[in-house]
Each structure stands twice: as C-alpha cells, then as structure tokens.
Design a protein around this motif. Structure first.
Motif, mmCIF file in Angstrom:
data_model
loop_
_atom_site.group_PDB
_atom_site.id
_atom_site.type_symbol
_atom_site.label_atom_id
_atom_site.label_comp_id
_atom_site.label_asym_id
_atom_site.label_seq_id
_atom_site.Cartn_x
_atom_site.Cartn_y
_atom_site.Cartn_z
ATOM 1 N N ARG A 115 0.837 -1.211 0.000
ATOM 2 C CA ARG A 115 0.000 0.000 0.000
ATOM 3 C C ARG A 115 0.864 1.250 0.000
ATOM 4 O O ARG A 115 0.635 2.190 -0.766
ATOM 5 N N LEU A 116 1.882 1.259 0.854
ATOM 6 C CA LEU A 116 2.746 2.427 0.969
ATOM 7 C C LEU A 116 3.508 2.675 -0.328
ATOM 8 O O LEU A 116 3.578 3.822 -0.815
ATOM 9 N N GLN A 117 4.063 1.632 -0.900
ATOM 10 C CA GLN A 117 4.771 1.784 -2.173
ATOM 11 C C GLN A 117 3.828 2.287 -3.262
ATOM 12 O O GLN A 117 4.207 3.089 -4.118
ATOM 13 N N GLY A 118 2.561 1.841 -3.180
ATOM 14 C CA GLY A 118 1.569 2.283 -4.160
ATOM 15 C C GLY A 118 1.287 3.771 -4.082
ATOM 16 O O GLY A 118 1.041 4.419 -5.115
ATOM 17 N N LEU A 119 1.310 4.344 -2.867
ATOM 18 C CA LEU A 119 1.092 5.785 -2.709
ATOM 19 C C LEU A 119 2.135 6.581 -3.478
ATOM 20 O O LEU A 119 1.819 7.582 -4.132
ATOM 21 N N TYR A 120 3.388 6.151 -3.373
ATOM 22 C CA TYR A 120 4.473 6.851 -4.053
ATOM 23 C C TYR A 120 4.449 6.568 -5.555
ATOM 24 O O TYR A 120 4.657 7.474 -6.370
ATOM 25 N N ALA A 121 4.210 5.311 -5.934
ATOM 26 C CA ALA A 121 4.209 4.947 -7.350
ATOM 27 C C ALA A 121 3.086 5.648 -8.102
ATOM 28 O O ALA A 121 3.271 6.086 -9.257
ATOM 29 N N TYR A 122 1.919 5.789 -7.472
ATOM 30 C CA TYR A 122 0.775 6.410 -8.134
ATOM 31 C C TYR A 122 1.079 7.863 -8.479
ATOM 32 O O TYR A 122 0.825 8.319 -9.593
ATOM 33 N N GLN A 123 1.644 8.607 -7.528
ATOM 34 C CA GLN A 123 1.912 10.009 -7.805
ATOM 35 C C GLN A 123 3.060 10.164 -8.803
ATOM 36 O O GLN A 123 3.065 11.096 -9.622
ATOM 37 N N ALA A 143 4.813 11.587 -14.241
ATOM 38 C CA ALA A 143 5.462 11.171 -15.485
ATOM 39 C C ALA A 143 4.574 11.432 -16.696
ATOM 40 O O ALA A 143 5.067 11.785 -17.777
ATOM 41 N N GLU A 144 3.266 11.286 -16.515
ATOM 42 C CA GLU A 144 2.339 11.558 -17.627
ATOM 43 C C GLU A 144 2.421 13.005 -18.090
ATOM 44 O O GLU A 144 2.172 13.301 -19.261
ATOM 45 N N ARG A 145 2.767 13.907 -17.162
ATOM 46 C CA ARG A 145 2.897 15.331 -17.488
ATOM 47 C C ARG A 145 4.345 15.734 -17.750
ATOM 48 O O ARG A 145 4.623 16.914 -17.953
ATOM 49 N N GLY A 146 5.248 14.778 -17.714
ATOM 50 C CA GLY A 146 6.646 15.092 -17.938
ATOM 51 C C GLY A 146 7.307 15.822 -16.795
ATOM 52 O O GLY A 146 8.283 16.548 -16.991
ATOM 53 N N GLY A 147 6.799 15.630 -15.582
ATOM 54 C CA GLY A 147 7.351 16.312 -14.416
ATOM 55 C C GLY A 147 7.915 15.343 -13.406
ATOM 56 O O GLY A 147 7.703 14.127 -13.488
ATOM 57 N N ARG A 148 8.645 15.909 -12.426
ATOM 58 C CA ARG A 148 9.248 15.086 -11.384
ATOM 59 C C ARG A 148 8.916 15.590 -9.983
ATOM 60 O O ARG A 148 8.687 14.797 -9.075
ATOM 61 N N VAL A 149 8.922 16.907 -9.775
ATOM 62 C CA VAL A 149 8.702 17.462 -8.447
ATOM 63 C C VAL A 149 7.207 17.638 -8.221
ATOM 64 O O VAL A 149 6.542 18.405 -8.921
#
Length: 262
Positions: free
Chosen positions: A55-63, A68-74
């Motif tokens: 679940r925790l890894q999913g929180l970070y992976a989802y965002q 990434a879809e918008r070409g951003g990182r921060v």
C-alpha cells in the motif's frame, strides 16, 4: 525442533519472511495446538506487513506515474482540513516529498489513529523537501465563502512552498477541480492514493488540532480540545448557552446562535 511452545512463539513473533519460511518448514510435523496457533498468527502478521508495504509503495508509485504523464518530477501535494467545522480556521497543507525514504504509516489523516498522527506528521516535516500549512480565519470564511477560501489557502500554500526554493512541476489536489494553477491535477480521494497528498493531510490535521487545543484554553466550555470545532452535541449546546466566540463561523451557526459573549 526441541523448543517449548513459548520459545517457538517468541521466535515466530520476531521472524521476518525468510526466517518464517525456515521456521514453518521445521515445524510442519509439530502438532501441538499452541505451535499451530503461533504459526498461523505469524503468517497473518507477515501478510499484513506485506500488504501495508505494498500500500505504501503504491502511494508513491501512483503520484510518480501521474507526474510522469505530465513530464514532471517534483510533486506538490495539497489537502485541506477543517472545511466543515462550526469554529476554527480552514487549514491547508502542502508537501513535497523525496522519492526516498518512504514514510511508514503514511495515509489519509482520517485513516491514521490519533495517537500516531503526531509522530508521522513530524516525520513528514523532517523528511519533506518543502512543506507549508496555511490558514483562513473564520471571519474571512464568513465574508467570502468556502470556495473562495479554499482557493486562497491553496494558492498561499503553493506560494509558501515555492518561497522555500522548490520548483514544482505538478500540483496534486485532493478532490474536485479548483482551477488554481495550470499544473493542477485533481485526484478524487487523493489522500488515500498519493503520498504527497496524504502527507499534506496529516501535517494540516495535526497543526489544526494543536491550534484548536490551544483555543480550548482561551475559550473554555466549548470543548474545542475534543471536538476541534465540529458540531458535536456538546458543542452546539454550548453555543446555545454561551453564544458565539470570535472563533466561530457565524454563517455556519445560524441554527444555534444567540448574542456573542465575547
């Protein structure tokens, strides 16, 4: 395995997944009821720990995927606390988290036990690249309404994070669109899906709760330390008996009001 049941139980309680696999194989022929029960308890504990890690890894992976879809990182996560209370400010949290380390227990503040919120929020503040909590006071909410107050608070949180020297690529906002910024992405139930939004929810919740506890000492008799300004039965009865304080949102209290004592 020539061990007593309490010794086996202790080993199982301390075992990680690899150790449990070895212990389970060595105990397969042990028919003692206490041993079988201890093995099952350990198995359920490890399954729960694995599910929580996923679940925790999913929180970070989802965002990260949204960014990434918008070409951003921060990624800046935003969330509000205190939209519905009769008293106290609206609070908005904003948090930029690093990719690592993951913050154990991070979740929507409503899903975190009250006794754990303060410690997790402290970890967020310590590990965050940047964070902010902004307030809109009750009189302002009365004057301009909740939607305008939300926009004002969210924009203030964005500005405060950027004043800390962070260039934000993506702004993740819990709930419905507010059209704050061209970088805005709205995530329904985002506080349970995105790490940065969950972190923003926690820092705002803890900060607002501490503020309401301080107000309880300033305005005794309204139960602010326990109800945090929400419309509990005791709180609404106190309003009927004592009137409104400067902390109350008068536009929210028309069913309970009498002349203020303050």
């Amino acid at each position: 395995m020539d061990l007593t049941v309490p010794e086996i139980r202790r080993k199982l309680q301390e075992a990680d997944e690899a150790q449990f696999a070895v212990l389970e194989r060595s105990l397969v022929a042990d028919t003692r009821k206490g041993v079988r029960s201890a093995v099952e308890v350990a198995r359920r504990r490890l399954e729960a720990e694995r599910a929580e890690a996923d679940r925790l890894q999913g929180l970070y992976a989802y965002q990260q995927a949204l960014a990434a879809e918008r070409g951003g990182r921060v990624v800046l996560g935003l969330d509000e606390v205190g939209r519905g209370p009769l008293a106290g400010p609206l609070a908005v949290g904003g948090v930029v988290l690093p990719a690592e380390p993951l913050i154990a227990g991070l979740n929507d503040s409503k899903q975190v036990k009250p006794e754990n919120r303060t410690a997790i929020a402290a970890q967020v503040r310590e590990q965050a690249v940047a964070w902010a909590v902004q307030y809109i006071e009750p009189a302002v909410i009365d004057r301009q309404g909740m939607t305008a107050s939300l926009r004002q608070a969210f924009r203030a949180a964005i500005a405060e994070v950027e004043r800390q020297g962070v260039t934000v690529d993506i702004i993740l906002l819990d709930g419905n669109p507010l059209h704050l910024d061209e970088r805005e992405i709205n995530v329904v139930k985002g506080d349970s899906k995105c790490a940065a939004i969950a972190a923003a929810s926690l820092v705002a919740k803890v900060a607002r709760d501490e503020l309401m506890e301080a107000y309880d000492r300033q305005y005794p008799g309204y139960g602010f330390a326990s109800n945090k300004g929400y419309g509990s039965a005791d709180h609404t009865e106190a309003i009927r008996q004592k009137g409104l304080t400067p902390l109350h949102r008068r536009s929210f209290c028309t069913a309970f009001t009498q002349e203020s004592l303050f």
